[in-house]
Design a protein around this motif. Structure first.
Motif, short mmCIF file in Angstrom:
data_model
loop_
_atom_site.label_atom_id
_atom_site.label_comp_id
_atom_site.label_asym_id
_atom_site.label_seq_id
_atom_site.Cartn_x
_atom_site.Cartn_y
_atom_site.Cartn_z
N THR A 20 0.85 -1.19 0.00
CA THR A 20 0.00 0.00 0.00
C THR A 20 0.88 1.23 0.00
N SER A 71 -6.55 6.87 -6.76
CA SER A 71 -6.95 5.47 -6.68
C SER A 71 -5.88 4.60 -7.34
N PHE A 72 -6.19 3.32 -7.50
CA PHE A 72 -5.22 2.37 -8.05
C PHE A 72 -4.64 2.87 -9.37
N SER A 74 -1.46 1.59 -12.01
CA SER A 74 -0.40 0.61 -12.27
C SER A 74 0.91 1.30 -12.60
N ASP A 89 2.89 -1.23 -8.01
CA ASP A 89 1.73 -0.42 -8.35
C ASP A 89 1.32 0.45 -7.17
N MET A 91 -1.45 1.52 -4.95
CA MET A 91 -2.77 0.99 -4.61
C MET A 91 -3.76 2.12 -4.32
N ALA A 137 -6.87 -0.80 -2.03
CA ALA A 137 -7.30 0.12 -3.08
C ALA A 137 -8.36 1.10 -2.58
#
Length: 200
Positions: A20, A71-72, A74, A89, A91, A137
Motif C-alpha cells: 500500500t 486510486s489504483f 499501475s 503499483d 494501490m 485500493a
C-alpha cells in the motif's frame, strides 16, 4: 530521542501494508515559536538549544504540496501516475488533509490478530491518524488521536506497536508517551472519529 523500538520484538510484516503506497509530506512551513526573545522564560517551550535545532531542521524540509487523492494506478514505464516506481503499483493515496491535516513524519502498522484487518498509523504534527488499509485500493480514514498536553505542534511524532497497543512519543512539551488500545479500531462505525488515549 528515546527509541522505544530497541526494546520491542520485530513486528509482523504484511505484504499488503508494504504494497500500500502512502506518500507522505514532511515539513513545517510556519515557525514553531512566535517569541524569539532568549531572555524570556520558556513558558512551556523547549530550551533554546532545542528550538535552534528544530528551526534548522524545519528550514531543511520540502515545501508542502496540495495533492489530490489517488486510486489504483499501475506502474507503467517507471511511473504510477506522477510517482516514480519500479514494478510496484500504487494501490491508493490519501493526502494529509484527508487524514487529519498538519504535516506527516512517521508511519507504522498493525494487523488485528482476530480479524486479520490491517491498519496504517500515521504520525503528524497535530496528532496520530489511523487508516484501515484492509482493502488497499480503498483505504478508510478511521480517526485521529489528539495531542496530549502539547503547547505547540511537533514536527516529530513516532509510533511503535506492541501487544495490540500503539505507543506514541514526541519531543513536544508535556507530550510524554501516549498508549492507545488498537482493538478499539474494530468498533468504529461512522468514521472519522476523535480517539482518546488509553493511557499516558
Amino acid at each position: 530521542m528515546f527509541d522505544l523500538g530497541r526494546f520491542l520484538p520485530p513486528r509482523r510484516r504484511s505484504k499488503t501494508a508494504f504494497a500500500t503506497a502512502l506518500v507522505l509530506t514532511f515539513t513545517a512551513s510556519t515557525p514553531l515559536f512566535a517569541d524569539d526573545d532568549e531572555s524570556a522564560p520558556h513558558q512551556g517551550r523547549p530550551p533554546l538549544h532545542v528550538q535552534e535545532t528544530m528551526r534548522a531542521f524545519e528550514e531543511d524540509q520540502l515545501a508542502a504540496e496540495n495533492l489530490a487523492a489517488q486510486s489504483f494506478t499501475s506502474c507503467t514505464d517507471g511511473f504510477a501516475g506522477t510517482y516514480p516506481c519500479a514494478n510496484v503499483d500504487l494501490m491508493a493515496f490519501l493526502p494529509l488533509d484527508q487524514i487529519g491535516g498538519g504535516y506527516g513524519n512517521d508511519i507504522w502498522g498493525w494487523t488485528d490478530p482476530e480479524t486479520g484487518k490491517e491498519y496504517a498509523i500515521m504520525g503528524r504534527t497535530t496528532g496520530t491518524s489511523f487508516v484501515d488499509i484492509s482493502d488497499p485500493a480503498n483505504p478508510v480514514y478511521l480517526g485521529n488521536l489528539a495531542l496530549h498536553g502539547s503547547t505547540f505542534s511537533s514536527t516529530w511524532r513516532d509510533i511503535k506497536v506492541y501487544a495490540d497497543h500503539a505507543f506514541v512519543v514526541s519531543e513536544a512539551n508535556n507530550s510524554g508517551m501516549q498508549v492507545f488500545d488498537l482493538t478499539l479500531l474494530r468498533s468504529v462505525v461512522s468514521p472519522p472519529v476523535t480517539f482518546t488515549e488509553t493511557a499516558w
